[in-house]
Enzyme design. Structure first.
Site, PDB file in Angstrom:
ATOM      1  N   GLY A   6      30.691 -44.448  10.345  1.00  0.00           N
ATOM      2  CA  GLY A   6      29.687 -45.079   9.475  1.00  0.00           C
ATOM      3  C   GLY A   6      30.136 -44.983   8.023  1.00  0.00           C
ATOM      4  N   GLY A 107      34.283 -39.298   9.408  1.00  0.00           N
ATOM      5  CA  GLY A 107      33.382 -38.207   9.785  1.00  0.00           C
ATOM      6  C   GLY A 107      33.937 -37.439  10.974  1.00  0.00           C
ATOM      7  CB  THR A 110      36.817 -40.930  11.981  1.00  0.00           C
ATOM      8  OG1 THR A 110      35.751 -41.853  12.203  1.00  0.00           O
ATOM      9  CG2 THR A 110      38.047 -41.699  11.552  1.00  0.00           C
ATOM     10  CB  ILE A 131      25.147 -39.935   4.173  1.00  0.00           C
ATOM     11  CG1 ILE A 131      24.615 -40.293   5.559  1.00  0.00           C
ATOM     12  CG2 ILE A 131      25.781 -41.132   3.487  1.00  0.00           C
ATOM     13  CD1 ILE A 131      23.355 -41.169   5.510  1.00  0.00           C
ATOM     14  CG  ASP A 132      24.952 -37.575   8.939  1.00  0.00           C
ATOM     15  OD1 ASP A 132      24.157 -38.298   8.320  1.00  0.00           O
ATOM     16  OD2 ASP A 132      25.481 -37.894  10.020  1.00  0.00           O
ATOM     17  NE  ARG A 176      25.391 -38.371  15.277  1.00  0.00           N
ATOM     18  CZ  ARG A 176      24.882 -39.120  16.270  1.00  0.00           C
ATOM     19  NH1 ARG A 176      24.259 -40.243  16.003  1.00  0.00           N
ATOM     20  NH2 ARG A 176      25.003 -38.736  17.513  1.00  0.00           N
ATOM     21  CD  GLU A 227      19.358 -39.937  12.277  1.00  0.00           C
ATOM     22  OE1 GLU A 227      18.990 -41.116  12.320  1.00  0.00           O
ATOM     23  OE2 GLU A 227      20.555 -39.600  12.135  1.00  0.00           O
TER      24      GLU A 227
HETATM   25  O1  F6P Z   1      26.543 -40.274  10.518  1.00  0.00           O
HETATM   26  C1  F6P Z   1      25.984 -41.093   9.553  1.00  0.00           C
HETATM   27  C2  F6P Z   1      24.785 -41.812  10.104  1.00  0.00           C
HETATM   28  O2  F6P Z   1      24.261 -42.587   9.045  1.00  0.00           O
HETATM   29  C3  F6P Z   1      23.725 -40.916  10.736  1.00  0.00           C
HETATM   30  O3  F6P Z   1      22.959 -40.239   9.791  1.00  0.00           O
HETATM   31  C4  F6P Z   1      22.990 -41.922  11.591  1.00  0.00           C
HETATM   32  O4  F6P Z   1      22.370 -41.330  12.706  1.00  0.00           O
HETATM   33  C5  F6P Z   1      24.099 -42.823  12.058  1.00  0.00           C
HETATM   34  O5  F6P Z   1      25.156 -42.712  11.134  1.00  0.00           O
HETATM   35  C6  F6P Z   1      23.705 -44.269  12.180  1.00  0.00           C
HETATM   36  O6  F6P Z   1      24.776 -44.988  12.681  1.00  0.00           O
HETATM   37  P1  F6P Z   1      24.809 -46.578  12.833  1.00  0.00           P
HETATM   38  O7  F6P Z   1      25.335 -47.104  11.536  1.00  0.00           O
HETATM   39  O8  F6P Z   1      25.721 -46.790  13.965  1.00  0.00           O
HETATM   40  O9  F6P Z   1      23.412 -47.029  13.097  1.00  0.00           O
END
Ligand code: F6P
Length: 352
Positions: A6, A107, A110, A131-132, A176, A227
């Site tokens: 991401g 991340g 990767t 960002i996590d 996450r 989340e």
């Molecule tokens: O790992 C970064 C993140 O933004 C998480 O916080 C989130 O759960 C996930 O990626 C969302 O991924 P996607 O862009 O596949 O919806």
């Protein structure tokens, strides 16, 4: 160089630093498009000169494109009756292009792929991005500061409408399986309740906390929900199960918590999902600086011939740490983390 997983604000700042520092040290930099896909097809590669990266420091996204699908080790196909994956083709392309090193900006997923390619002989340098803020071995990742600044601003805006309507506002944030975004944005935004994956919650206790607030005169409340938070004895809320090449998609908890709290408190409740807004926009000054330092350090490691490492923030320095130490681990919020204890001491509830 490639960007994978991401996107996070600051990717372009790393790309710019690698290209400029590389150029100034006589290194030609090739950008690979869409993560490792760029090493499956040489037409998806391009030479990057300082001119190509002029003006991208402040831009979100990535000029190279990215994907969080398509792990080359996960797509078996048949060749002469034998099952092979695409990883050999990636190594072949790398060799055919006569590349000397691979900078992988990504991340946990990767970086794990990067480590596998390092074990297959590619000289890799990893740069942590998310960002996590959940990558093991680095105190911070670029993108996190931008995400929490945005989320805190969103919570500020919710305060005024919550107060006007005397409502409970539930804000679902990303992260996450780690609660860094929820905790930091929640504290910065003055949340009354913060739910994080590291602490299982009890809705009855949260409702009681909100009723107590009411009884001493607080007429509205802000609840920040990560989340990946879970109820005691329960599971995370998913939008989509994991499938080949895709991780599970978390989400939906904000709506569930809002409904449950309205039922339990009798107070009108609304929810907001900040979603991908947290990943968009210009990186903050902090993220630009961190990303630039990571990019500069990656080039320094290449010049020194140090591979199989990830650059990590270990204040006041950026240091190389073995990728083998990083992979397979998640940096979650420690239960004795000082901000967690401080948040409790100022009356924030965590639902436990
Ligand atoms: O790992 C970064 C993140 O933004 C998480 O916080 C989130 O759960 C996930 O990626 C969302 O991924 P996607 O862009 O596949 O919806």
């Amino acid at each position: 160089m490639l960007t994978g997983g991401g996107d996070a604000p600051g990717l372009n700042a790393v790309i710019r630093a690698v290209v400029k520092a590389g150029h100034n040290n006589g290194i030609e930099v090739i950008g690979l498009e869409d993560s490792f896909d760029g090493l499956l097809d040489p037409s998806r590669t391009r030479r990057l000169s300082p001119k190509d990266v002029t003006g991208i420091l402040r831009l979100g996204g990535t000029i190279l494109g990215t994907t969080n699908r398509g792990n080359p080790f996960e797509y078996p196909h048949e060749v002469s009756g034998e099952k092979v994956d695409y990883s050999d083709r990636v190594v072949q392309t790398f060799e055919q292009m006569k590349l000397d090193a691979l900078v992988v900006i990504g991340g946990d997923g990767t970086l794990e792929i990067a480590h596998q390619f390092y074990l297959k002989g590619i000289p890799v340098v990893g740069v942590p991005k998310t960002i996590d803020n959940d990558i093991w071995g680095t105190t911070s990742c670029f993108g996190f500061d931008t995400a929490i600044s945005f989320a805190a601003d969103a919570i500020d805006r919710l305060h005024t409408t919550a107060e006007a309507h005397r409502r409970i506002m539930v804000v679902e944030v990303m992260g996450r399986h780690a609660g860094w975004i929820a905790l930091h944005a929640g504290v910065a935004g003055g949340a009354d309740v913060i739910l994080i994956p590291e602490i299982a919650y009890d809705l009855d206790k949260i409702a009681q906390h909100l009723r107590d607030r009411e009884s001493y005169g607080a007429r509205f409340s802000i609840v920040v929900v990560a989340e990946g938070a879970k109820p005691i004895g329960g599971e995370v809320t998913l939008l989509q199960q994991a499938k080949l090449g895709h991780v599970e998609r978390l989400g939906g908890l904000g709506a569930l918590v809002a409904t449950a709290l309205e039922e339990r408190t009798g107070k009108e409740t609304r929810y907001v999902v900040l979603g991908h807004l947290q990943r968009g926009g210009a990186p903050t000054a902090f993220d630009r600086v961190l990303a630039t330092r990571f990019g500069g350090k990656a080039v320094e490691l290449i010049i020194r011939g140090v591979f199989g490492r990830m650059v990590a923030n270990n204040p006041p320095d950026i240091v190389p740490i073995p990728l083998s130490d990083v992979v397979g681990k998640t940096k979650t919020v420690p239960l004795d983390y000082d901000l967690l204890r401080t948040a409790r001491s100022i009356g924030v509830a965590f639902g436990d």
